[in-house]
Write an enzyme that holds these catalytic residues in place. Structure first.
Site, PDB file in Angstrom:
ATOM      1  N   ARG A   1       1.109  -1.154   0.065  1.00 10.11           N
ATOM      2  CA  ARG A   1      -0.171  -0.146  -0.414  1.00 10.11           C
ATOM      3  C   ARG A   1       1.493   1.557   0.338  1.00 10.11           C
ATOM      4  O   ARG A   1       0.411   2.222   0.766  1.00 10.11           O
ATOM      5  CB  ARG A   1      -0.756   0.025   0.748  1.00 10.11           C
ATOM      6  CG  ARG A   1      -2.091  -1.286   1.367  1.00 10.11           C
ATOM      7  CD  ARG A   1      -3.177  -1.447   0.578  1.00 10.11           C
ATOM      8  NE  ARG A   1      -3.589  -2.035   0.028  1.00 10.11           N
ATOM      9  CZ  ARG A   1      -2.575  -3.457   0.216  1.00 10.11           C
ATOM     10  NH1 ARG A   1      -2.506  -3.413  -1.245  1.00 10.11           N
ATOM     11  NH2 ARG A   1      -3.322  -4.394  -0.669  1.00 10.11           N
TER      12      ARG A   1
ATOM     13  N   SER B   1     -10.353  -0.125   3.634  1.00 12.70           N
ATOM     14  CA  SER B   1      -9.952  -0.626   4.291  1.00 12.70           C
ATOM     15  C   SER B   1      -9.242   0.856   4.952  1.00 12.70           C
ATOM     16  O   SER B   1      -8.406   1.507   4.852  1.00 12.70           O
ATOM     17  CB  SER B   1      -8.433  -1.484   4.435  1.00 12.70           C
ATOM     18  OG  SER B   1      -9.119  -2.364   3.855  1.00 12.70           O
TER      19      SER B   1
ATOM     20  N   GLU C   1      -4.779   3.557   5.840  1.00 10.90           N
ATOM     21  CA  GLU C   1      -4.633   3.366   4.984  1.00 10.90           C
ATOM     22  C   GLU C   1      -5.031   4.644   3.915  1.00 10.90           C
ATOM     23  O   GLU C   1      -4.304   5.061   2.717  1.00 10.90           O
ATOM     24  CB  GLU C   1      -4.953   1.937   4.382  1.00 10.90           C
ATOM     25  CG  GLU C   1      -4.757   1.744   3.193  1.00 10.90           C
ATOM     26  CD  GLU C   1      -5.178   0.274   2.332  1.00 10.90           C
ATOM     27  OE1 GLU C   1      -5.423  -0.547   3.190  1.00 10.90           O
ATOM     28  OE2 GLU C   1      -6.384   0.164   2.034  1.00 10.90           O
TER      29      GLU C   1
HETATM   30  C1  LIG Z   1     -15.547   0.208  -1.017  1.00 13.71           C
HETATM   31  C2  LIG Z   1     -14.147   0.661  -1.095  1.00 13.71           C
HETATM   32  C3  LIG Z   1     -13.518  -0.685  -0.883  1.00 13.71           C
HETATM   33  C4  LIG Z   1     -11.947  -0.660  -1.250  1.00 13.71           C
HETATM   34  N1  LIG Z   1     -10.985  -1.384  -1.636  1.00 13.71           N
HETATM   35  C5  LIG Z   1      -9.551  -1.843  -1.865  1.00 13.71           C
HETATM   36  C6  LIG Z   1      -9.148  -2.804  -2.424  1.00 13.71           C
HETATM   37  O1  LIG Z   1      -9.419  -3.798  -1.666  1.00 13.71           O
HETATM   38  N2  LIG Z   1      -7.661  -2.708  -2.025  1.00 13.71           N
HETATM   39  C7  LIG Z   1      -7.090  -1.328  -2.446  1.00 13.71           C
HETATM   40  O2  LIG Z   1      -6.023  -1.354  -1.895  1.00 13.71           O
HETATM   41  N3  LIG Z   1      -8.089  -0.236  -2.353  1.00 13.71           N
HETATM   42  C8  LIG Z   1      -8.730  -0.310  -1.520  1.00 13.71           C
HETATM   43  N4  LIG Z   1      -9.416   0.456  -1.682  1.00 13.71           N
HETATM   44  C9  LIG Z   1      -8.941   2.326  -1.984  1.00 13.71           C
HETATM   45  C10 LIG Z   1      -9.639   3.030  -3.276  1.00 13.71           C
HETATM   46  O3  LIG Z   1     -10.660   2.210  -3.502  1.00 13.71           O
HETATM   47  C11 LIG Z   1      -8.417   2.926  -3.540  1.00 13.71           C
HETATM   48  O4  LIG Z   1      -7.305   3.215  -3.384  1.00 13.71           O
HETATM   49  C12 LIG Z   1      -8.188   3.826  -5.386  1.00 13.71           C
HETATM   50  O5  LIG Z   1      -6.639   3.348  -6.056  1.00 13.71           O
HETATM   51  C13 LIG Z   1      -8.445   5.458  -4.711  1.00 13.71           C
HETATM   52  O6  LIG Z   1      -8.352   5.812  -5.989  1.00 13.71           O
HETATM   53  P1  LIG Z   1      -9.140   6.516  -5.961  1.00 13.71           P
HETATM   54  O7  LIG Z   1      -8.745   7.558  -8.098  1.00 13.71           O
HETATM   55  O8  LIG Z   1     -10.798   6.703  -5.507  1.00 13.71           O
HETATM   56  O9  LIG Z   1      -8.145   8.209  -5.481  1.00 13.71           O
HETATM   57  P2  LIG Z   1      -8.472   9.016  -4.161  1.00 13.71           P
HETATM   58  O10 LIG Z   1      -9.306   8.909  -3.217  1.00 13.71           O
HETATM   59  O11 LIG Z   1      -9.447   9.969  -5.256  1.00 13.71           O
HETATM   60  O12 LIG Z   1      -7.286   9.831  -4.298  1.00 13.71           O
HETATM   61  C14 LIG Z   1      -6.278   9.283  -3.352  1.00 13.71           C
HETATM   62  C15 LIG Z   1      -4.788   9.671  -3.405  1.00 13.71           C
HETATM   63  O13 LIG Z   1      -4.213  10.110  -4.149  1.00 13.71           O
HETATM   64  C16 LIG Z   1      -3.787  11.346  -4.738  1.00 13.71           C
HETATM   65  N5  LIG Z   1      -4.233  10.794  -6.092  1.00 13.71           N
HETATM   66  C17 LIG Z   1      -5.550  10.453  -6.845  1.00 13.71           C
HETATM   67  N6  LIG Z   1      -6.091  10.500  -7.793  1.00 13.71           N
HETATM   68  C18 LIG Z   1      -4.314  10.945  -8.228  1.00 13.71           C
HETATM   69  C19 LIG Z   1      -3.355  11.298  -9.269  1.00 13.71           C
HETATM   70  N7  LIG Z   1      -3.874  10.703 -11.107  1.00 13.71           N
HETATM   71  N8  LIG Z   1      -2.210  11.913  -9.756  1.00 13.71           N
HETATM   72  C20 LIG Z   1      -1.699  11.787  -8.167  1.00 13.71           C
HETATM   73  N9  LIG Z   1      -1.869  11.911  -6.982  1.00 13.71           N
HETATM   74  C21 LIG Z   1      -3.341  11.441  -7.165  1.00 13.71           C
HETATM   75  C22 LIG Z   1      -5.072  11.921  -3.866  1.00 13.71           C
HETATM   76  O14 LIG Z   1      -4.344  12.942  -4.087  1.00 13.71           O
HETATM   77  C23 LIG Z   1      -5.180  11.447  -2.536  1.00 13.71           C
HETATM   78  O15 LIG Z   1      -3.979  11.663  -2.049  1.00 13.71           O
HETATM   79  C24 LIG Z   1     -11.087   0.060  -1.285  1.00 13.71           C
HETATM   80  C25 LIG Z   1     -11.618   1.622  -0.919  1.00 13.71           C
HETATM   81  C26 LIG Z   1     -13.473   1.490  -1.065  1.00 13.71           C
HETATM   82  C27 LIG Z   1     -14.407   2.091  -1.060  1.00 13.71           C
END
Ligand SMILES: Cc1cc2nc3c(=O)[nH]c(=O)nc-3n(C[C@H](O)[C@H](O)[C@H](O)COP(=O)(O)OP(=O)(O)OC[C@H]3O[C@@H](n4cnc5c(N)ncnc54)[C@H](O)[C@@H]3O)c2cc1C
Length: 441
Positions: free
Chosen positions: A264, A338, A434
């Protein structure tokens, strides 16, 4: 000097009409005249030293290439048609008018984040290209706005309003870079939905990411924390990514090593935190990729099938069924998956936990360290299913903090701090979140 240079820089080769948009010390897009009314586009990536020197000379030696302004460059490009524009570089297809960015004020982020806590962003903009990003970053610099990149908002907890600029990643597109019949290299825009990309890949027969189905969020965020589930992490099929530097506008390519992936973790959450905007990610997938079915839950979902009958699509569907049964749907109950990472302990620290709690759920890692199940620690500490005000710990999954509706970021964070403190007292182990904690500095 190189570090301070702002990108892109525009050059015209002396003695010829060839144009270059230089997007970083190692990236350039060349417009080569084709007959009298067309351009042929080439993307150059200076991965080796001779090409790096060539690009530096283009940048720095006026005798070889004349600097042209962006306006002159755009006029020159517009004077001809682009023959077969590079799909991933469509932004330089001058026939497509560049729409002005639309900056909005006082935008509610509640619906843009899966925790669903209220947070007002003072300035908000949706970007669809590298050029948009540079323009937005420039506006942020001029107005002294702190920048927050937002993808799907599924891994953030907003602690308060955001006083700066939220830049929502909207770069789209899926492009096959190479295909040898088995191994396929594919470039995907950072603003694509991760789950839609997984569905598309599996549909095409490009395998390797099927265990990562139904993870919410964007493709651009997937390398940020090296997303993982059911025995697979994004690093397993990652080739490279490109990102725009927030200060200089430089486009840089990060290969696997440069991303410093961990559990992570990546360089983008550590040393290079808040430095880069990821714009596209290249993946390598295989039609003959091995099935990843180590997890007992996947095996029992598929036990009605003979091994030779199981396809990658079956594994993906099994993962989706398991996830739907275990995890709360953010559309119905706010959460960010998580909330805590599984703690990793060295042998000494692990022995200390084990001596007091011989039943502790753990996995031995290849490097001799030990990963503890954070969900088990939280459950044993008595937090599973506990509700406090508008938030709580999910009743089926102790790792997931939930917003029952109306919780503030502060409220959820206080709950997290109390869990961390309690687990520390009871087990001597310090949990780390996380989820990214977002506060305007
Ligand atoms: C129900 C649920 C289940 C999940 N299951 C998992 C799982 O099984 N495994 C897992 O690893 N994660 C899981 N996650 C966490 C999450 O889905 C992941 O971390 C996902 O990759 C986040 O993507 P996002 O686009 O929503 O990021 P955001 O929440 O929008 O951003 C996360 C971080 O990344 C930065 N960021 C986003 N996009 C960019 C970019 N293009 N360039 C630079 N920085 C950026 C943001 O500023 C922030 O700091 C889960 C979340 C939920 C709600």
């Amino acid at each position: 000097m190189q570090m301070m240079m702002e990108y892109p820089q525009y050059r015209m080769l002396e003695g010829s009409e060839t144009l270059y948009a230089i997007e970083g010390p190692r990236h350039a897009i060349e417009f080569q005249p084709l007959g009298s009314n067309q351009w042929m586009m080439h993307a150059h990536f200076a991965s080796d030293y001779p090409r790096f020197v060539w690009m530096q000379e283009l940048l720095l030696k006026a005798a070889q290439a004349r600097a042209v302004s962006k306006e002159e460059f755009v006029d020159l490009v517009n004077a001809r048609e682009v023959h077969e524009p590079l799909a991933c570089l469509g932004r330089f297809n001058a026939s497509e008018a560049h729409e002005a960015l639309r900056f909005e004020t006082n935008v509610e982020l509640q619906a843009l984040t899966t925790f669903g806590v209220s947070s007002i962003s003072r300035h908000h903009v949706l970007v669809g290209s590298d050029e948009d990003i540079r323009e937005a970053l420039k506006a942020a610099k001029q107005n002294d706005w702190e920048v927050l990149i937002v993808g799907g908002g599924s891994n953030v907890l907003m602690h308060s309003d955001w006083e700066g600029l939220t830049l929502q990643q909207g770069i789209k597109g899926i492009q096959v870079l190479s295909d040898d019949g088995n191994r396929v290299e594919v470039l995907v825009g950072a603003g694509e939905s991760w789950h839609d990309w997984v569905l598309h890949a599996v549909e095409q027969g490009w395998n390797g990411i099927e265990n990562l189905a139904l993870i919410p969020g964007s493709v651009g965020a997937s390398p940020m924390q090296n997303i993982g589930a059911y025995g697979v992490e994004v690093k397993d099929c990652f080739l490279w990514l490109e990102a725009v530097h927030q200060q200089t506008g430089e486009l840089r390519r990060f290969d696997h090593n440069a991303c410093e992936f961990g559990y992570r973790e990546s360089i983008f959450k550590q040393r290079e935190k808040d430095e880069w905007v990821i714009v596209r990610v290249a993946f390598v997938l295989e039609r003959n990729a091995p099935l990843r079915m180590e997890y007992g839950a996947i095996q029992s979902e598929l036990k009605h099938l003979q091994h030779h009958e199981i396809a990658h699509k079956n594994v993906m569907e099994a993962v989706m069924r398991i996830r739907r049964s275990k995890l709360p749907d953010p559309a119905l109950m706010g959460n960010a998956g998580s909330f805590f990472k599984n703690p990793i302990l060295d042998e000494r620290a692990f022995e200390a936990v084990l001596s007091n709690h011989p039943e502790v759920v753990h996995y031995t890692l290849e490097d001799g360290t030990f990963k503890l199940a954070a969900g088990w620690l939280i459950e044993q500490a008595g937090w599973k299913g506990q509700r406090r005000g508008n938030c709580g710990v999910h009743e089926r999954q102790a790792l997931v903090l939930v917003n029952y509706g109306g919780a503030s970021g502060q409220e959820i964070w206080q709950l997290a701090l109390d869990i961390i403190e309690d687990v520390k007292v009871k087990f001597g182990v310090e949990l780390q979140p996380e989820v990214n904690q977002i506060r305007t500095s």
